[in-house]
Structures are given as C-alpha cells and as structure tokens.
Design a protein around this motif. Structure first.
Motif, PDB file in Angstrom:
ATOM      1  N   GLY B  10       0.832  -1.197   0.000  1.00  0.00           N
ATOM      2  CA  GLY B  10       0.000   0.000   0.000  1.00  0.00           C
ATOM      3  C   GLY B  10       0.862   1.241   0.000  1.00  0.00           C
ATOM      4  O   GLY B  10       2.065   1.177   0.262  1.00  0.00           O
ATOM      5  N   ARG B  11       0.238   2.368  -0.304  1.00  0.00           N
ATOM      6  CA  ARG B  11       0.996   3.607  -0.393  1.00  0.00           C
ATOM      7  C   ARG B  11       0.812   4.461   0.856  1.00  0.00           C
ATOM      8  O   ARG B  11       1.132   5.646   0.876  1.00  0.00           O
ATOM      9  N   ILE B  12       0.287   3.850   1.898  1.00  0.00           N
ATOM     10  CA  ILE B  12       0.155   4.554   3.174  1.00  0.00           C
ATOM     11  C   ILE B  12       1.512   4.562   3.889  1.00  0.00           C
ATOM     12  O   ILE B  12       2.381   3.762   3.573  1.00  0.00           O
ATOM     13  N   ASP B  13       1.662   5.497   4.816  1.00  0.00           N
ATOM     14  CA  ASP B  13       2.899   5.589   5.591  1.00  0.00           C
ATOM     15  C   ASP B  13       2.667   4.956   6.961  1.00  0.00           C
ATOM     16  O   ASP B  13       2.100   5.573   7.862  1.00  0.00           O
ATOM     17  N   ARG B  14       3.090   3.694   7.083  1.00  0.00           N
ATOM     18  CA  ARG B  14       2.799   2.953   8.312  1.00  0.00           C
ATOM     19  C   ARG B  14       3.580   3.460   9.514  1.00  0.00           C
ATOM     20  O   ARG B  14       3.378   3.017  10.637  1.00  0.00           O
ATOM     21  N   THR B  15       4.534   4.365   9.272  1.00  0.00           N
ATOM     22  CA  THR B  15       5.282   4.920  10.402  1.00  0.00           C
ATOM     23  C   THR B  15       4.574   6.142  10.985  1.00  0.00           C
ATOM     24  O   THR B  15       5.017   6.695  11.979  1.00  0.00           O
ATOM     25  N   ARG B  16       3.499   6.583  10.312  1.00  0.00           N
ATOM     26  CA  ARG B  16       2.806   7.785  10.795  1.00  0.00           C
ATOM     27  C   ARG B  16       1.340   7.487  11.087  1.00  0.00           C
ATOM     28  O   ARG B  16       0.465   7.693  10.251  1.00  0.00           O
ATOM     29  N   PRO B  17       1.062   6.975  12.310  1.00  0.00           N
ATOM     30  CA  PRO B  17      -0.324   6.703  12.672  1.00  0.00           C
ATOM     31  C   PRO B  17      -1.115   8.010  12.834  1.00  0.00           C
ATOM     32  O   PRO B  17      -0.545   9.036  13.222  1.00  0.00           O
ATOM     33  N   VAL B  18      -2.379   7.948  12.507  1.00  0.00           N
ATOM     34  CA  VAL B  18      -3.255   9.118  12.577  1.00  0.00           C
ATOM     35  C   VAL B  18      -4.524   8.714  13.321  1.00  0.00           C
ATOM     36  O   VAL B  18      -5.148   7.711  12.984  1.00  0.00           O
ATOM     37  N   SER B  19      -4.879   9.506  14.362  1.00  0.00           N
ATOM     38  CA  SER B  19      -6.077   9.189  15.137  1.00  0.00           C
ATOM     39  C   SER B  19      -7.239  10.057  14.696  1.00  0.00           C
ATOM     40  O   SER B  19      -7.072  11.230  14.404  1.00  0.00           O
TER      41      SER B  19
END
Ligand SMILES: [Zn+2]
Lengths: 85, 392, 181
Positions: B10-19
């Motif tokens: 995927g092209r999401i950034d798994r190091t940057r969680p967003v709540s």
C-alpha cells in the motif's frame, strides 16, 4: 465564458462585453409616417436564428466600441474573420 | 465482508499513525489513508443509511464514484461539511466524522422501518402523497417526514473560511494525472507548451496506484510515476494541481477547476483559503479522466459488503486493506479477474463466477488454483455465462 | 478614504509589492486622428495609434483606451499648464478634453509576483507573450473596471475609479493573503 473578437482589440473574454441585440435593425427614417405594424416590427420583432446570427456587441469594458459579429447560435462559435467595425 | 489491514504494501505511511473519530468512536489509521480505507481496515462495514428507506449502506467504491458512504466532517460548529464521500476524505490527526441518516444510532435506526413499508413507498413515491387529510400534513406528517428526510444538516453558523479564485491561461490543460494524463503532460511540456495538469486525488498516478505490478516502458509503475513527477516538476512551464477537480467544461475551452487546499490538514493556517476556483482557458484540453467500473444490477446490490472489484484492488494496493476474509468475485470484465487474482494472493478467494470466457484469465486462474463456479445459483437478472469454464 | 485604504496596505509587512497611491494629472482626450496628432504636439509626445499600447516620454504617458480615446498621464499638479498647452495645440479641431485627475486612483504593483496577483481577478492573460511591456487596456478586476498598463516587465500600473479603489485594494490584499498561508 466566450472569447469574442473585438475588431479593435482582438480576442477578449466575454466578461468585458455587453450584448446589444440583433444587428441591422434599422430605425424607420420617418417615425411619424410609420404605421403601427412597422413600428411594432422595429421595436419588438426579432429573428430567433438557428445557425449564423448577425448581432451587435459592445466592448464595454475595453475600447467601449460597438461592432457587428456573426455567431453560430448552435455552437457559439464566432465567424472571427467577419467581425466588422 | 470484514476488512483488515495487510501486514505490508500500500501507499500509506505505516510509520505515521493518525487518530480520528467516527460517530464518536476513536480509530487509528495511517497517513495516506482515506476515511473509508481507515475504517475498512478496522472492520467497519456500515457507513450510513439510504436517504429514503434508511437501508444500511456500506462502501461500493474507493474513489469519487462512491454513492453510499456519505458522511459529515466537522472541525467546529461552523466548519461542518455534510455529504462528503468517505472515500474522498483524507484523514488527519483529530478528524471528526459522523455518519448520516440515522436516528438514534447507525446500528439501530428507527426509520429503517421504511424498509418494511417499501412495497408502499415505490421509487417514484412522493412524500406529499401524505397530504390527505389536508390538515394532517402540517400537523402530523410534515414534521416527522422532514425530520426523517434530507441526507444531513447544514451548519447554522456563517462559513468562516476564505475562498480564493484565479484565472489561468495555458496551451494544454490535462485533466487527470493517471498514466495517460502524465504521458500527455510530459509530451506537451517537452514542446515548451504551457501545461496545467490537475488531478482530484492527493497523489498523482491514477489507476497506476492500484497496479503495483504494472509496468510502463519496462519501468515499474510506481517508479515511472515518480520519474514523471520529477520531470514535470523541473519544468517551469508546468503547473501540477493536486486535489483539484475539473467540474465544468464551458464554451471556447474554458474549464472550471476547484482546488481543495486545507481540508486534508490537521491545523490549516488561519489566513489560508480553503478552496480555490480556477477558470482555465486552454488552447487544447486533454481529458484523461480514466474509467469507472459499472456496477452490476441485482437485488440487494446496495447491501454493505457488495463492492466494485476495482475498489477491492484499490483498497488492497493503495491502502493496504484487504476488504474481506471470504470474497466472492462476480466477473464481468478483466478487472474482476485481476481483482480475484490479487485478492487471492493476499488470502483465499472463493468462489468466483465467470461470465465471459477469456482464455488467458482462465489459464492464470488455474495456475493460481482459484475456485471457479458457474453461475448456477445466480439470480435470473445476472448475466448468463457465455461459454463459461467449468469449475476448476 | 480610498487613499487611506491603500496607504494602510502599503504598511503591511508583506506588501512590498504595492506602490503608494499614485497622484497624477490625468486627462481623457477624445478626438479624430487630426486632433490626436495636434494633441500629441501640445502634450510633448506622439499619441499611440496602435490599439492597446502606451507611449511614454520622460514622466508623461499616453495610453490608448479606444480608437478615439486616450488617457494622458503626467506628474501631479500640472493640470493648468497641460490644459493650456493642449488648448493651444487643438485650436480649430473638434475634441473633448476632460480633467479626471481626481476621478481615478493610481495603484502600482511591482515585483515577480505582480502578474500572479493580477491574474487572480483579471481575466486577461498577463504573461509577457500575451501582455508585453508597453501594453495597456481597459478591463476588469473582479467586479471593478480598471485600466491596466505594463510599463516594465515586473511593473503594472492600475488606474481605478475612486469609488472602486477601496474594493480593488482590498481584493489585492485578500489575494496577497493566499501567499502568506
Ligand atoms: Zn475593443
């Protein structure tokens, strides 16, 4: 927004223009000798052309001049070469 | 159909969680997620209820063609935007979203009783049929119907945001930054033409973002996009507009664009305009808008869990979300076969109904050991297989 | 009041691009080619006969606004001498000469972002190819009618009717805010 070719200034956006109705509608030379029907025709009767229509425009927010143009009412395309002063 | 996050891809950034919150409940996604993909990753199936019958609604699509998942996004009392597609909302830290058309709650909706009355409320039914007797409209029917109808509520306070506008002139306007749009922009820019390239997504690439295994000129898709963007970025005659939707094609090549500037930001600058309207006058316009998969028509196709095959691929490849653990694929075109194979690789898929015989897909299918059924139990309105393969 | 607004904008930290209100002597001359030629001699520079072009000499300028209409610009406070000199030169011609010095407010916009600022609300293409140095025209900025003139590559001069000056100045400031964000 149409592009209209002002014969003085060249192609300009429609925002600068105001429409001035059908072209070549001549005012009767002697109104007092003109009958009701002819006067009515001069005041109110206009063609509703499907196709090339001769009309007047004024470059109101430009050079302020009136001019005649031919516009195809089905496509909104102007006959650029035929705008006249 | 319960979605889950894949372990990688995927092209999401798994190091940057967003709540963020949805209907008051806290969730966590990743930078690059949409509200739809982030909720899907948490197994959320129900996104809203239909306008009239209050039938349950889930995700059908992954992009701007989403018809069901309409939500309200709010920053404060005045900044409350109803009817936005969950698939088009980029999540940011602290995002507050709510579902619509439900009372008292999304799971238990009193108005869903309309579903049981639906034989009486035909699709052409007009609420004012409730007119008789005359006095009853104002006293009984109208208040209840008005409360039940309408997809959402507009904010009651004036809009405090600023909106900008701009005229622009170019030689070539390219609408859509997918493979075709990027190629068109590159070709036009190379001639020295003034180019404006716009795309409604946050990230250019279009359908290529859903095709990580694809190649262009023997370059992997993702790499080709990056190289194209670097090339375009280095050209002063190219303007790239992200999050920009072309909404109207007016006479003499005037195209209206709306550019979303701050809706994806957690804390927009106070002076920043929220949106910018562009009135672009182009010598040539290239429509590279791509294609939208057409849904099949069958009873119950609006139920949560029914999704376009292209959307399932998009969630998998772009957002790293597998849309379900047991997936049936109804194939009407290549896209469905590709989806079946991709989803199968990420976990077992069964069964799948072919409706057209495409030998190469059949071979690929067998190679992957995919279970294929004839449409024996398909409802009569489904298309019959044409020379379909027998079960593998 | 309009002038006050513009001065306030000039005071903004980000407004290095906006020149203070430009007080000037302004005349609108209307007349046939013979009158225009004579007026040129009286004004000290030959008036432009090419559409949408300006002619300058020293601190005087003549802007083509229409086939028989010219805007004459000179430094502030020269109304009487210019009027007298033009009246002498135009003797025997049919013409109209109107002092519009206080009808309009001049606004100068300088710098690499000048074009960008104006294109927000002006529907004309203002890049150098379509709007070269020396070009001038009446057009619109938002809802206001303006005269825009490009005396140099990164300099635009607007002439705005006094009652619209506040509107134009505020709108320019609004556009400038976009770049702060
Ligand atoms: Zn003109």
């Amino acid at each position: 927004m149409l592009i209209i070719n002002c014969p003085y200034c060249g192609p300009r956006p429609e925002l600068e223009f105001s429409y001035a109705g059908q072209a070549h509608v001549a005012r009767p030379a002697d109104p007092s000798a003109t009958g009701d029907d002819e006067w009515t025709a001069y005041l109110y009767l206009r063609t509703n052309t499907r196709g090339v229509h001769a009309e007047r425009w004024r470059h109101a927010r430009g050079c302020a001049r009136f001019f005649n143009a031919l516009r195809d009412t089905t496509t909104d395309r102007f006959r650029r070469d035929l705008s006249e002063r | 159909m319960t979605g889950q996050r894949t372990t990688r891809g995927g092209r999401i950034d798994r190091t940057r969680p967003v709540s963020f919150t949805f209907d008051g409940r806290g969730y966590q996604g990743f930078a690059g997620d949409t509200l739809a993909s982030a909720l899907l990753a948490h197994g959320v199936r129900l996104f809203g209820r239909s306008f009239k019958y209050h039938r349950p609604r889930g995700l059908l699509a992954a992009g701007t063609e989403e018809p069901n998942a309409l939500v309200t996004v709010s920053r404060d009392a005045a900044r409350r935007t109803p009817n936005v597609q969950a698939t088009q909302v980029e999540i940011y830290e602290g995002l507050v979203a709510e579902s619509q058309n439900r009372w008292p709650g999304l799971g238990f909706d009193l108005n869903a009783v309309n579903s049981f009355l639906s034989p009486l409320l035909t699709s052409g039914f007009y609420y004012k049929t409730f007119m008789w007797p005359r006095f009853a409209w104002h006293r009984w029917y109208e208040p209840v119907i008005r409360a039940a109808a309408g997809p959402a509520h507009a904010p009651r306070l004036p809009d405090p945001d600023r909106y900008a506008q701009r005229f622009a002139h170019c030689d070539v306007l390219v609408i859509g930054a997918g493979p075709a749009g990027l190629a068109a922009a590159l070709a036009a820019a190379a001639t020295g033409a003034r180019v404006i390239l716009c795309d409604e997504q946050a990230e250019p690439g279009g359908s290529l973002l859903d095709e990580p295994a694809g190649t262009i000129n023997e370059r992997p898709a993702a790499l080709w996009i990056d190289e194209a963007l670097v090339k375009l970025g280095a050209q002063p005659n190219v303007t790239l507009l992200r999050r920009t939707t072309a909404f109207g094609y007016f006479p003499h090549n005037m195209v209206g664009l709306v550019e979303c500037l701050t809706d994806h930001l957690a804390t927009p600058a106070a002076a920043a305009p929220r949106e910018r309207i562009w009135q672009v006058r182009a010598r040539e316009v290239v429509l590279a808008t791509g294609a939208i998969e057409r849904p099949l028509v069958f009873p119950g196709n609006d139920r949560p869990g029914v999704m376009l095959a292209s959307a399932a691929r998009s969630y998998l490849h772009r957002f790293g979300v597998r849309v379900g653990s047991r997936i049936a694929v109804l194939a009407g075109c290549d896209e469905a076969y590709a989806a079946a194979l991709d989803l199968h690789e990420a976990g077992p898929v069964s069964p799948s109904w072919p409706t057209s015989a495409m030998r190469r897909w059949a071979r690929a299918r067998r190679r992957h050991g995919l279970l294929v059924c004839r449409s024996l139990n398909a409802p009569p309105c489904w298309p019959r297989p044409v020379g379909g393969e027998s079960a593998a | 009041m309009a002038d006050a607004t513009i001065r306030r904008i000039v005071g903004l930290p980000t407004a290095a691009w906006l020149e203070s209100p430009l007080p000037a002597t302004r005349f609108i001359l209307r007349g046939a080619p013979g009158a225009r030629a004579a007026a040129g001699e009286g004004f000290g520079l030959s008036l432009p006969e090419t559409a949408c072009r300006a002619a300058t000499d020293g601190n005087r300028a003549a802007l083509w606004l229409g086939p028989d209409e010219q805007l004459l610009l000179a430094p502030d406070g020269e109304v009487e001498p210019i009027a007298a000199s033009l009246a002498r030169a135009l003797q025997g011609h049919a013409y109209s000469l109107v002092d519009v010095s206080h009808r309009q407010v001049g606004i100068g916009i300088h710098g690499p972002r000048a074009e960008w600022l104006l294109e927000s609300q002006c529907p004309l293409p203002l890049n150098l190819r379509d709007f070269p140095v020396g070009m001038c025209t009446r057009t619109v900025f938002g809802k206001a009618e303006i005269v825009v003139w490009r005396p140099a590559e990164q300099v635009f001069r607007l002439e705005v009717w006094r009652s619209f000056a506040t509107y134009v100045a505020e709108l320019l400031r609004e556009v400038d805010r976009e770049s702060i964000a």
